[in-house]
Design an enzyme around this catalytic site. Structure first.
Site, PDB file in Angstrom:
ATOM      1  N   LYS A  95     -22.245 -35.885  -8.923  1.00  0.00           N
ATOM      2  CA  LYS A  95     -23.074 -34.694  -8.678  1.00  0.00           C
ATOM      3  C   LYS A  95     -22.547 -33.516  -9.514  1.00  0.00           C
ATOM      4  O   LYS A  95     -23.327 -32.769 -10.105  1.00  0.00           O
ATOM      5  CB  LYS A  95     -23.078 -34.366  -7.178  1.00  0.00           C
ATOM      6  CG  LYS A  95     -23.839 -35.419  -6.357  1.00  0.00           C
ATOM      7  CD  LYS A  95     -23.651 -35.298  -4.846  1.00  0.00           C
ATOM      8  CE  LYS A  95     -24.367 -36.449  -4.129  1.00  0.00           C
ATOM      9  NZ  LYS A  95     -24.230 -36.392  -2.660  1.00  0.00           N
ATOM     10  N   GLN A 147     -20.725 -33.493   1.756  1.00  0.00           N
ATOM     11  CA  GLN A 147     -20.818 -34.939   1.584  1.00  0.00           C
ATOM     12  C   GLN A 147     -20.532 -35.640   2.913  1.00  0.00           C
ATOM     13  O   GLN A 147     -19.557 -35.328   3.590  1.00  0.00           O
ATOM     14  CB  GLN A 147     -19.843 -35.404   0.494  1.00  0.00           C
ATOM     15  CG  GLN A 147     -19.998 -36.863   0.098  1.00  0.00           C
ATOM     16  CD  GLN A 147     -21.334 -37.185  -0.553  1.00  0.00           C
ATOM     17  OE1 GLN A 147     -21.951 -36.336  -1.214  1.00  0.00           O
ATOM     18  NE2 GLN A 147     -21.815 -38.390  -0.370  1.00  0.00           N
ATOM     19  N   ASP A 156     -29.607 -30.566   0.597  1.00  0.00           N
ATOM     20  CA  ASP A 156     -29.758 -31.933   1.105  1.00  0.00           C
ATOM     21  C   ASP A 156     -30.965 -32.058   2.039  1.00  0.00           C
ATOM     22  O   ASP A 156     -31.371 -33.163   2.383  1.00  0.00           O
ATOM     23  CB  ASP A 156     -28.499 -32.347   1.882  1.00  0.00           C
ATOM     24  CG  ASP A 156     -27.566 -33.235   1.060  1.00  0.00           C
ATOM     25  OD1 ASP A 156     -28.076 -33.969   0.200  1.00  0.00           O
ATOM     26  OD2 ASP A 156     -26.346 -33.183   1.293  1.00  0.00           O
TER      27      ASP A 156
HETATM   28  N1  GUN Z   1     -23.845 -39.510   2.156  1.00  0.00           N
HETATM   29  C1  GUN Z   1     -24.700 -40.526   1.931  1.00  0.00           C
HETATM   30  N2  GUN Z   1     -25.861 -40.045   1.416  1.00  0.00           N
HETATM   31  C2  GUN Z   1     -25.720 -38.710   1.332  1.00  0.00           C
HETATM   32  C3  GUN Z   1     -26.579 -37.661   0.887  1.00  0.00           C
HETATM   33  O1  GUN Z   1     -27.714 -37.859   0.458  1.00  0.00           O
HETATM   34  N3  GUN Z   1     -26.059 -36.414   0.950  1.00  0.00           N
HETATM   35  C4  GUN Z   1     -24.819 -36.168   1.423  1.00  0.00           C
HETATM   36  N4  GUN Z   1     -24.416 -34.915   1.470  1.00  0.00           N
HETATM   37  N5  GUN Z   1     -24.003 -37.109   1.842  1.00  0.00           N
HETATM   38  C5  GUN Z   1     -24.462 -38.377   1.808  1.00  0.00           C
END
Ligand code: GUN
Length: 318
Positions: free
Chosen positions: A53, A97, A120
């Site tokens: 990211k 995350q 998100d």
């Molecule tokens: N962990 C697994 N998928 C995601 C996601 O789309 N966003 C975040 N922040 N954590 C995750």
């Protein structure tokens, strides 16, 4: 006719090219969108995701802030970090995350993120807006699947779709987005009866259960579009031999590395058995679009939050 491959890398590049224009329009107004990624502890998979990211931010010229508190952090300490990021004007998007360590109240943390910075789309306010069909920041993976379907000209209106999996991150928002696009949606889960028969009625199958290679050719209506959201790491050689029995190259790669990524869809669905009309590969299908939509959400959040400071010409999209 061989199945059409829906290549997520190509679509990601299209999205990045469009975002680049938007980012330079914002730059002309003195705005550089910024994403804060909060990675708690040292879960190896989470570390890889966050690294990708941040790399995407760098590639597009977005600012990124990487916050890495230890796995022993308390809920109130993490809340203080979120509140600081909420206040910072250079932070447009906040990403926490998941998963968080067990002592942290994840719900409290996600609810503390400023909804205007919730790239998100996990905050209840944004979930509610999505349910109501109002514009909002939409969870990245299902938003990426919609981009993939639309940009691949897969007919949506009136189509039947089966969404397998009912998670808050993928299954539920996916079903809502498809419904808003006038698709008839069936959400399937671990208790669904007659699963293969139900899925066989669908022209669009979205597999998001997190079960390696579960969807075999007998689940698929001939010609269906099969979108594989699963990313499962396989290290068991007996499993790999079974999944890649008809794919000598993938088997050789597994034998060399001792590991391989397998989706929730069995490779035979699009390969030797050739039932699907179109499919997303793993890797290289949905995965790249999740990050592309995170970038898109960050740019969108920057544009909306700092709208009064952006000249009209820079605020054309959406
Ligand atoms: N962990 C697994 N998928 C995601 C996601 O789309 N966003 C975040 N922040 N954590 C995750």
């Amino acid at each position: 006719m061989p199945a059409r491959v829906l290549n997520g890398n190509v679509i990601r590049d299209e999205i990045y090219a469009e975002l680049a224009g938007e980012i330079s329009a914002l730059a002309a107004a003195g705005i550089r969108p910024g994403l804060a990624a909060v990675l708690v502890g040292d879960n190896p998979a989470s570390k890889i995701y966050v690294k990708s990211k941040i790399a995407a931010c760098e590639k597009l010229g977005l600012a990124s802030i990487h916050v890495t508190p230890p796995a022993t952090i308390t809920t109130s300490e993490l809340l203080a970090i979120i509140e600081d990021l909420n206040r910072r004007d250079d932070v447009d998007g906040i990403l926490v995350q998941l998963p968080l360590p067990p002592q942290v109240d994840a719900r409290k943390i996600l609810e503390a993120v400023d909804p205007a910075k919730d790239v998100d789309g996990f905050h209840p306010l944004n979930v509610g807006r999505l349910v109501a069909g109002r514009p909002t920041l939409v969870p990245c993976t299902p938003a990426g699947v919609m981009e993939l379907l639309r940009r691949s000209s897969i007919p949506l209106e009136g189509a039947n779709a089966a969404v397998l999996g009912r998670s808050d991150i993928v299954g539920k928002p996916m079903a809502l987005l498809l419904m808003h696009a006038n698709v008839t949606v069936t959400v399937c889960h671990s208790k669904t009866r007659d699963l293969p028969e139900t899925v066989r009625r669908a022209e669009i199958v979205i597999a998001a259960m997190g079960r390696p290679a579960m969807i075999t050719p007998d689940y698929i209506r001939p010609g269906a579009t099969v979108i594989d959201v699963g990313i499962n790491r396989v290290t068991d050689s007996a499993q790999a031999e079974k999944f890649f029995a008809h794919f000598p190259e993938r088997l050789a790669e597994f034998r060399a590395k001792g590991t391989a990524l397998v989706g929730d869809v069995h490779p035979d669905v699009a390969g030797v058995a050739g039932v699907a009309g179109a499919f997303t590969p793993v890797p290289g299908g949905v995965g790249p679009l999740t990050i592309a939509m995170l970038m898109s959400n960050t740019v969108k959040a920057a544009r909306l939050r700092r709208a009064s400071r952006v000249p009209a010409a820079a605020a054309v999209r959406h």
